[in-house]
Design an enzyme around this catalytic site. Structure first.
Site, PDB file in Angstrom:
ATOM      1  N   SER A 161       0.835  -1.201   0.000  1.00 50.81           N
ATOM      2  CA  SER A 161       0.000   0.000   0.000  1.00 50.81           C
ATOM      3  C   SER A 161       0.871   1.253   0.000  1.00 50.81           C
ATOM      4  O   SER A 161       1.946   1.271   0.603  1.00 50.81           O
ATOM      5  CB  SER A 161      -0.891   0.001   1.237  1.00 50.81           C
ATOM      6  OG  SER A 161      -1.853   1.021   1.176  1.00 50.81           O
ATOM      7  N   PRO A 162       0.437   2.311  -0.680  1.00 51.14           N
ATOM      8  CA  PRO A 162       1.182   3.569  -0.625  1.00 51.14           C
ATOM      9  C   PRO A 162       1.239   4.090   0.806  1.00 51.14           C
ATOM     10  O   PRO A 162       0.199   4.278   1.442  1.00 51.14           O
ATOM     11  CB  PRO A 162       0.363   4.513  -1.514  1.00 51.14           C
ATOM     12  CG  PRO A 162      -0.522   3.630  -2.321  1.00 51.14           C
ATOM     13  CD  PRO A 162      -0.772   2.419  -1.502  1.00 51.14           C
ATOM     14  N   CYS A 191       3.273   7.076   3.063  1.00 48.51           N
ATOM     15  CA  CYS A 191       4.192   8.212   3.047  1.00 48.51           C
ATOM     16  C   CYS A 191       5.360   7.986   3.996  1.00 48.51           C
ATOM     17  O   CYS A 191       5.177   7.519   5.123  1.00 48.51           O
ATOM     18  CB  CYS A 191       3.452   9.490   3.424  1.00 48.51           C
ATOM     19  SG  CYS A 191       2.313  10.061   2.150  1.00 48.51           S
ATOM     20  N   ALA A 215       2.306   8.424  -1.747  1.00 48.78           N
ATOM     21  CA  ALA A 215       1.690   9.516  -2.500  1.00 48.78           C
ATOM     22  C   ALA A 215       2.790  10.429  -3.039  1.00 48.78           C
ATOM     23  O   ALA A 215       3.574  10.977  -2.285  1.00 48.78           O
ATOM     24  CB  ALA A 215       0.744  10.305  -1.598  1.00 48.78           C
ATOM     25  N   GLN A 230       1.880   6.161  -7.072  1.00 47.74           N
ATOM     26  CA  GLN A 230       0.633   6.851  -6.778  1.00 47.74           C
ATOM     27  C   GLN A 230       0.823   8.341  -7.038  1.00 47.74           C
ATOM     28  O   GLN A 230       1.651   8.993  -6.406  1.00 47.74           O
ATOM     29  CB  GLN A 230       0.203   6.634  -5.326  1.00 47.74           C
ATOM     30  CG  GLN A 230      -1.179   7.219  -5.033  1.00 47.74           C
ATOM     31  CD  GLN A 230      -1.584   7.063  -3.581  1.00 47.74           C
ATOM     32  OE1 GLN A 230      -0.969   7.654  -2.700  1.00 47.74           O
ATOM     33  NE2 GLN A 230      -2.622   6.273  -3.335  1.00 47.74           N
ATOM     34  N   TYR A 272      -7.756  14.206   0.217  1.00 51.22           N
ATOM     35  CA  TYR A 272      -6.871  15.016  -0.609  1.00 51.22           C
ATOM     36  C   TYR A 272      -7.653  15.574  -1.802  1.00 51.22           C
ATOM     37  O   TYR A 272      -8.866  15.406  -1.906  1.00 51.22           O
ATOM     38  CB  TYR A 272      -5.639  14.205  -0.996  1.00 51.22           C
ATOM     39  CG  TYR A 272      -4.847  13.776   0.222  1.00 51.22           C
ATOM     40  CD1 TYR A 272      -4.392  14.726   1.141  1.00 51.22           C
ATOM     41  CD2 TYR A 272      -4.588  12.432   0.490  1.00 51.22           C
ATOM     42  CE1 TYR A 272      -3.691  14.348   2.287  1.00 51.22           C
ATOM     43  CE2 TYR A 272      -3.887  12.047   1.626  1.00 51.22           C
ATOM     44  CZ  TYR A 272      -3.442  13.002   2.521  1.00 51.22           C
ATOM     45  OH  TYR A 272      -2.759  12.636   3.657  1.00 51.22           O
ATOM     46  N   ARG A 324      -7.393   5.195  -6.582  1.00 50.47           N
ATOM     47  CA  ARG A 324      -7.729   4.951  -5.170  1.00 50.47           C
ATOM     48  C   ARG A 324      -8.834   5.910  -4.766  1.00 50.47           C
ATOM     49  O   ARG A 324      -8.736   7.113  -4.994  1.00 50.47           O
ATOM     50  CB  ARG A 324      -6.512   5.129  -4.261  1.00 50.47           C
ATOM     51  CG  ARG A 324      -6.871   5.083  -2.768  1.00 50.47           C
ATOM     52  CD  ARG A 324      -5.671   4.936  -1.866  1.00 50.47           C
ATOM     53  NE  ARG A 324      -5.340   3.520  -1.671  1.00 50.47           N
ATOM     54  CZ  ARG A 324      -4.560   3.055  -0.687  1.00 50.47           C
ATOM     55  NH1 ARG A 324      -4.032   3.892   0.196  1.00 50.47           N
ATOM     56  NH2 ARG A 324      -4.308   1.771  -0.575  1.00 50.47           N
ATOM     57  N   GLY A 366      -0.618  -2.637   4.107  1.00 50.66           N
ATOM     58  CA  GLY A 366       0.095  -1.435   4.502  1.00 50.66           C
ATOM     59  C   GLY A 366       0.973  -1.651   5.709  1.00 50.66           C
ATOM     60  O   GLY A 366       2.131  -2.037   5.605  1.00 50.66           O
ATOM     61  N   ARG A 367       0.428  -1.415   6.901  1.00 53.59           N
ATOM     62  CA  ARG A 367       1.243  -1.427   8.110  1.00 53.59           C
ATOM     63  C   ARG A 367       1.972  -2.746   8.330  1.00 53.59           C
ATOM     64  O   ARG A 367       3.067  -2.768   8.897  1.00 53.59           O
ATOM     65  CB  ARG A 367       0.377  -1.074   9.329  1.00 53.59           C
ATOM     66  CG  ARG A 367       0.004   0.404   9.383  1.00 53.59           C
ATOM     67  CD  ARG A 367      -0.930   0.699  10.558  1.00 53.59           C
ATOM     68  NE  ARG A 367      -1.170   2.124  10.708  1.00 53.59           N
ATOM     69  CZ  ARG A 367      -2.039   2.833  10.002  1.00 53.59           C
ATOM     70  NH1 ARG A 367      -2.768   2.241   9.068  1.00 53.59           N
ATOM     71  NH2 ARG A 367      -2.196   4.134  10.211  1.00 53.59           N
TER      72      ARG A 367
END
Length: 362
Positions: free
Chosen positions: A23-24, A26, A58, A100, A184, A232, A328-329
């Site tokens: 997963s994207p 940051c 991102a 992304q 966003y 997304r 992700g995490r």
């Protein structure tokens, strides 16, 4: 034949070796948007770890679209050049490099999370943000200066996505994802919480969704025909007590994104307002949103949110709830999640020769 976590996924002419995507996330670790050795090691490690798709965080399409001054960017050739070694290494490990493309809108110009995520003042190198409407994000502290976007701004931002996509292709990425989630800029246009415009980009569902459809189509037009485009979205604003973006609208939008050129919808949720009410945050808590979009539209989807276990990710694919397990995490905790998942599930996968003695193959 039932698909599984380790079934290849073909999108256009791109074949993803398995259904795991990084997963994207940051990293807030650049100097003026230029990728560093941190990004090469961070993303490269997840490719070594076997993920089918390794996606950047991102990546801002213009400087004012950064969340923080430390965000990754792709608004110049210098940025693209710095990303080339990363895509080359990711590809050399058998993974698909993805990017992304993002614009933070009214959530731009703030400090990094470990510095408090506070709005930056002009004295702190902050900048004026742009958004569909003039109302700033409701920070506790004084928000950055902000203005509503003009028609020219809309054209400029669309062109920034187009130019970024061209650079991303030149940098070697095989998948481009348009970021229209998490409060966003493009999500801000979708949601009536943040969009009170009275022109062709505000008001009705058709108008509020116009920009994300136009940006998706514009990216698709310049992105090679054999490479996929993802989008997304936040399936819901998690604001049930007010007029907001919700799952029904996401189900309606998904086929329009496909018509505009999206090959997969990456389904997340929330981020538009601090008053959001997350119903739960347990294992797989956002998967039902992806499942609903897939079930009602037949469009390929990626699911994210609390995916931490091999069996959980495998069943997500086997039960046809989603086409990608977006992790992700857990990838922050375990860069080799996919290799460990293969072990747990009893699946033979190609291991880096340098690491084979660590996986009990004898």
């Amino acid at each position: 034949m039932t698909e599984s976590l380790f079934s290849p996924l073909s999108l256009r002419e791109t074949t993803v070796p398995n259904r795991v995507m990084v997963s994207p996330m940051c990293q807030y670790s650049t100097n003026d948007g230029v990728a560093t050795e941190w990004h090469r090691v961070h993303l490269g490690s997840r490719a070594v770890g076997g993920a089918g798709i390794v996606m950047t965080e991102a990546t801002a399409v213009e400087a004012r679209g950064r969340i923080t001054p430390h965000d990754l960017g792709i608004w110049s050739e210098e940025h693209a050049e710095a990303l080339k070694p990363i895509t080359e290494f990711v590809r050399s490990q058998g993974s698909v490099p993805a990017i992304q493309l993002a614009h933070a809108g009214r959530k731009a110009s703030k400090t990094r999370p470990w510095d408090g995520s506070e709005p930056l003042s002009p004295d702190e190198a902050g900048w004026e943000t742009v958004a569909p409407s003039p109302d700033p994000y409701p920070y506790e502290d004084e928000p950055p200066a902000q203005r509503a976007m003009t028609a020219e701004d809309v054209e400029d931002v669309t062109q920034a996505f187009v130019d970024a996509a061209k650079r991303a292709d030149e940098a070697g990425f095989e998948i481009a994802e348009v970021h229209a989630a998490h409060g966003y800029l493009l999500h801000e246009f979708l949601s009536p919480v943040t969009n009170d415009r009275d022109d062709e980009y505000g008001g009705s569902f058709e108008n509020r969704t116009r920009l994300v459809r136009e940006v998706t189509a514009a990216v698709r037009e310049v992105w090679p025909d054999d490479k996929p485009v993802f989008v997304r979205i936040s399936a819901t604003d998690w604001l049930p007590d007010r007029e907001s973006w919700d799952l029904d609208q996401s189900v309606e939008l998904a086929p329009q994104l496909a018509e505009a050129g999206a090959d997969l919808v990456d389904v997340s949720a929330g981020g538009i307002h601090p008053d959001q009410q997350i119903p739960n945050s347990g294992p797989g808590y956002q998967i039902p949103y992806a499942e609903a979009i897939k079930e009602n539209t037949g469009i390929a989807v990626g699911a994210v949110g609390g995916i931490t276990e091999a069996e959980q990710a495998d069943q997500l694919i086997r039960n046809d709830r989603a086409d990608l397990a977006i992790v992700g995490r857990e990838h922050l905790r375990d860069p080799y999640f996919t290799l460990h998942a293969a072990q747990e599930l009893g699946v033979d996968v190609e291991l880096p020769v340098q690491y084979r003695r660590g996986f009990d193959l004898d």
